[in-house]
Design a protein around this motif. Sequence first.
Motif, PDB file in Angstrom:
ATOM      1  N   LEU A 194       0.645  -1.033  -0.048  1.00 29.95           N
ATOM      2  CA  LEU A 194      -0.433   0.387   0.189  1.00 29.95           C
ATOM      3  C   LEU A 194       0.814   1.376  -0.328  1.00 29.95           C
ATOM      4  O   LEU A 194       0.826   2.360  -0.556  1.00 29.95           O
ATOM      5  N   HIS A 195       1.942   1.121   0.595  1.00 30.79           N
ATOM      6  CA  HIS A 195       2.928   2.141   0.736  1.00 30.79           C
ATOM      7  C   HIS A 195       4.403   2.393  -0.063  1.00 30.79           C
ATOM      8  O   HIS A 195       4.504   3.588  -0.289  1.00 30.79           O
ATOM      9  N   HIS A 196       4.549   1.408  -0.455  1.00 34.55           N
ATOM     10  CA  HIS A 196       5.584   1.467  -1.530  1.00 34.55           C
ATOM     11  C   HIS A 196       6.058   1.012  -2.592  1.00 34.55           C
ATOM     12  O   HIS A 196       5.548   0.016  -3.057  1.00 34.55           O
ATOM     13  N   THR A 197       6.556   1.497  -2.834  1.00 27.22           N
ATOM     14  CA  THR A 197       6.565   1.384  -4.603  1.00 27.22           C
ATOM     15  C   THR A 197       6.864   0.104  -5.278  1.00 27.22           C
ATOM     16  O   THR A 197       6.517  -0.518  -6.286  1.00 27.22           O
ATOM     17  N   ASP A 198       8.378  -0.505  -4.631  1.00 24.94           N
ATOM     18  CA  ASP A 198       8.961  -1.162  -4.752  1.00 24.94           C
ATOM     19  C   ASP A 198       9.012  -2.631  -4.064  1.00 24.94           C
ATOM     20  O   ASP A 198       8.463  -1.825  -2.595  1.00 24.94           O
ATOM     21  N   MET A 199       9.233  -3.530  -3.826  1.00 24.86           N
ATOM     22  CA  MET A 199       8.996  -4.828  -2.950  1.00 24.86           C
ATOM     23  C   MET A 199      10.679  -4.538  -1.808  1.00 24.86           C
ATOM     24  O   MET A 199      11.417  -4.312  -2.348  1.00 24.86           O
ATOM     25  N   THR A 200      10.105  -4.066  -0.769  1.00 19.53           N
ATOM     26  CA  THR A 200      10.759  -3.959   0.429  1.00 19.53           C
ATOM     27  C   THR A 200      10.698  -5.004   1.412  1.00 19.53           C
ATOM     28  O   THR A 200      10.563  -6.525   0.840  1.00 19.53           O
ATOM     29  N   ALA A 201      12.612  -4.899   2.120  1.00 19.02           N
ATOM     30  CA  ALA A 201      13.016  -6.297   2.859  1.00 19.02           C
ATOM     31  C   ALA A 201      11.858  -6.285   3.759  1.00 19.02           C
ATOM     32  O   ALA A 201      11.720  -8.660   3.785  1.00 19.02           O
ATOM     33  N   ASP A 202      10.968  -5.898   4.472  1.00 15.21           N
ATOM     34  CA  ASP A 202       9.554  -6.510   5.301  1.00 15.21           C
ATOM     35  C   ASP A 202       9.178  -7.440   4.561  1.00 15.21           C
ATOM     36  O   ASP A 202       8.643  -7.369   5.340  1.00 15.21           O
ATOM     37  N   PHE A 203       8.763  -6.970   3.216  1.00  5.00           N
ATOM     38  CA  PHE A 203       7.721  -7.433   2.939  1.00  5.00           C
ATOM     39  C   PHE A 203       8.090  -8.692   2.094  1.00  5.00           C
ATOM     40  O   PHE A 203       7.230  -9.490   2.564  1.00  5.00           O
ATOM     41  N   VAL A 204       8.908  -8.731   1.885  1.00  3.66           N
ATOM     42  CA  VAL A 204       9.622 -10.415   1.634  1.00  3.66           C
ATOM     43  C   VAL A 204      10.048 -11.584   3.002  1.00  3.66           C
ATOM     44  O   VAL A 204       9.351 -12.315   2.994  1.00  3.66           O
ATOM     45  N   ARG A 205       9.969 -10.787   4.145  1.00  6.55           N
ATOM     46  CA  ARG A 205       9.490 -11.126   5.125  1.00  6.55           C
ATOM     47  C   ARG A 205       8.190 -11.428   5.309  1.00  6.55           C
ATOM     48  O   ARG A 205       8.411 -13.020   5.972  1.00  6.55           O
ATOM     49  N   ASP A 206       7.861 -10.846   5.484  1.00  8.31           N
ATOM     50  CA  ASP A 206       5.964 -11.194   5.228  1.00  8.31           C
ATOM     51  C   ASP A 206       5.397 -11.826   4.953  1.00  8.31           C
ATOM     52  O   ASP A 206       4.746 -12.994   5.104  1.00  8.31           O
ATOM     53  N   ALA A 207       5.812 -11.728   3.652  1.00  8.06           N
ATOM     54  CA  ALA A 207       5.563 -12.841   1.894  1.00  8.06           C
ATOM     55  C   ALA A 207       5.782 -14.200   2.433  1.00  8.06           C
ATOM     56  O   ALA A 207       5.152 -15.362   2.818  1.00  8.06           O
ATOM     57  N   LEU A 208       7.141 -14.762   2.840  1.00  9.08           N
ATOM     58  CA  LEU A 208       8.111 -15.838   3.910  1.00  9.08           C
ATOM     59  C   LEU A 208       7.345 -16.322   5.062  1.00  9.08           C
ATOM     60  O   LEU A 208       7.452 -17.411   4.762  1.00  9.08           O
ATOM     61  N   ILE A 209       6.915 -14.952   5.858  1.00  8.94           N
ATOM     62  CA  ILE A 209       6.752 -16.036   7.221  1.00  8.94           C
ATOM     63  C   ILE A 209       5.400 -16.413   7.031  1.00  8.94           C
ATOM     64  O   ILE A 209       4.739 -17.313   6.967  1.00  8.94           O
ATOM     65  N   VAL A 210       3.877 -16.186   6.144  1.00 12.38           N
ATOM     66  CA  VAL A 210       3.078 -16.216   5.998  1.00 12.38           C
ATOM     67  C   VAL A 210       2.813 -17.753   4.971  1.00 12.38           C
ATOM     68  O   VAL A 210       2.178 -18.394   5.017  1.00 12.38           O
ATOM     69  N   ALA A 211       3.827 -17.708   4.550  1.00 13.77           N
ATOM     70  CA  ALA A 211       3.897 -19.265   3.818  1.00 13.77           C
ATOM     71  C   ALA A 211       4.152 -20.394   4.094  1.00 13.77           C
ATOM     72  O   ALA A 211       4.084 -21.324   4.354  1.00 13.77           O
ATOM     73  N   ALA A 212       6.014 -19.862   4.794  1.00 13.16           N
ATOM     74  CA  ALA A 212       5.999 -21.179   6.220  1.00 13.16           C
ATOM     75  C   ALA A 212       4.543 -21.195   7.482  1.00 13.16           C
ATOM     76  O   ALA A 212       4.853 -22.963   7.322  1.00 13.16           O
ATOM     77  N   PHE A 213       4.205 -20.619   7.328  1.00 10.14           N
ATOM     78  CA  PHE A 213       3.213 -20.994   8.136  1.00 10.14           C
ATOM     79  C   PHE A 213       1.945 -22.168   7.686  1.00 10.14           C
ATOM     80  O   PHE A 213       1.625 -22.705   8.238  1.00 10.14           O
TER      81      PHE A 213
END
Length: 245
Positions: free
Chosen positions: A209-228
């Motif tokens: 919603l707030h960033h134009t590019d893929m951020t490190a926080d986004f990658v972390r969040d996506a990986l955590i959801v996938a890992a769960f």
Amino acid sequence: MNAARTLATAARVLRQLRHDPRSIALMLLVPCVMLFLLRYVFDGSPRTFDSIGASLLGVFPLITMFLVTSIATLRERTSGTLERLLAMPLGKADLIAGYALAFGLLAVVQSALATGLALWFLDLDVTGSAWLLLLVALLDALLGTALGLFVSAFAASEFQAVQFMPAVIFPQLLLCGLFTPRDRMQPVLEGISNVLPMSYAVDGMTQVLHHTDMTADFVRDALIVAAFALLVLALGTTTLRRRTP
């Protein structure tokens, strides 16, 4: 696991769902209807829809996939289908993976429909890429599928499966940061929210919603959801029962 058996299980589940239009409508249309209603609830305040619409784009698919998957899996067990299948040379991992694959394919369609509706019809204003938004929505739907498969093992009836929603989904909904930032919560609740997967689903949507590019926080969040999702699927293979007593 055997790839051929997993694919055969997924194909069987999809054939069954083809004859269940109500479940298909629930999975594919309900998230779109909820987003549509939300947009016009805030018709006089479009910025409010922009601020929460992206997060709910991930929450709605998770809830619907959880509900449909838990009931569908329980129905298979109570009807004796699972017992007959597991009497064949079919492992629990093959069965769980087949279900996850079948419902995952529906999750792809569901996420694409909801994301397309939000961005191009309801004018949801996001700074980041639509593909990243779709990715998080898809991961959330897959997480809902995994949770539904897991909790179905603990229910003895479809009514009990529905009762798991307040226990599994609602606490995550309250603590995920949708209503207030998690760092403003009471410290104990903030600590609990830090180990709940929906929190990272909402955080991932917020990054888009707030960033134009893929951020490190986004990658972390996506990986955590996938890992769960993968962890819960693995747990599902250990709790899967052949039949309901």
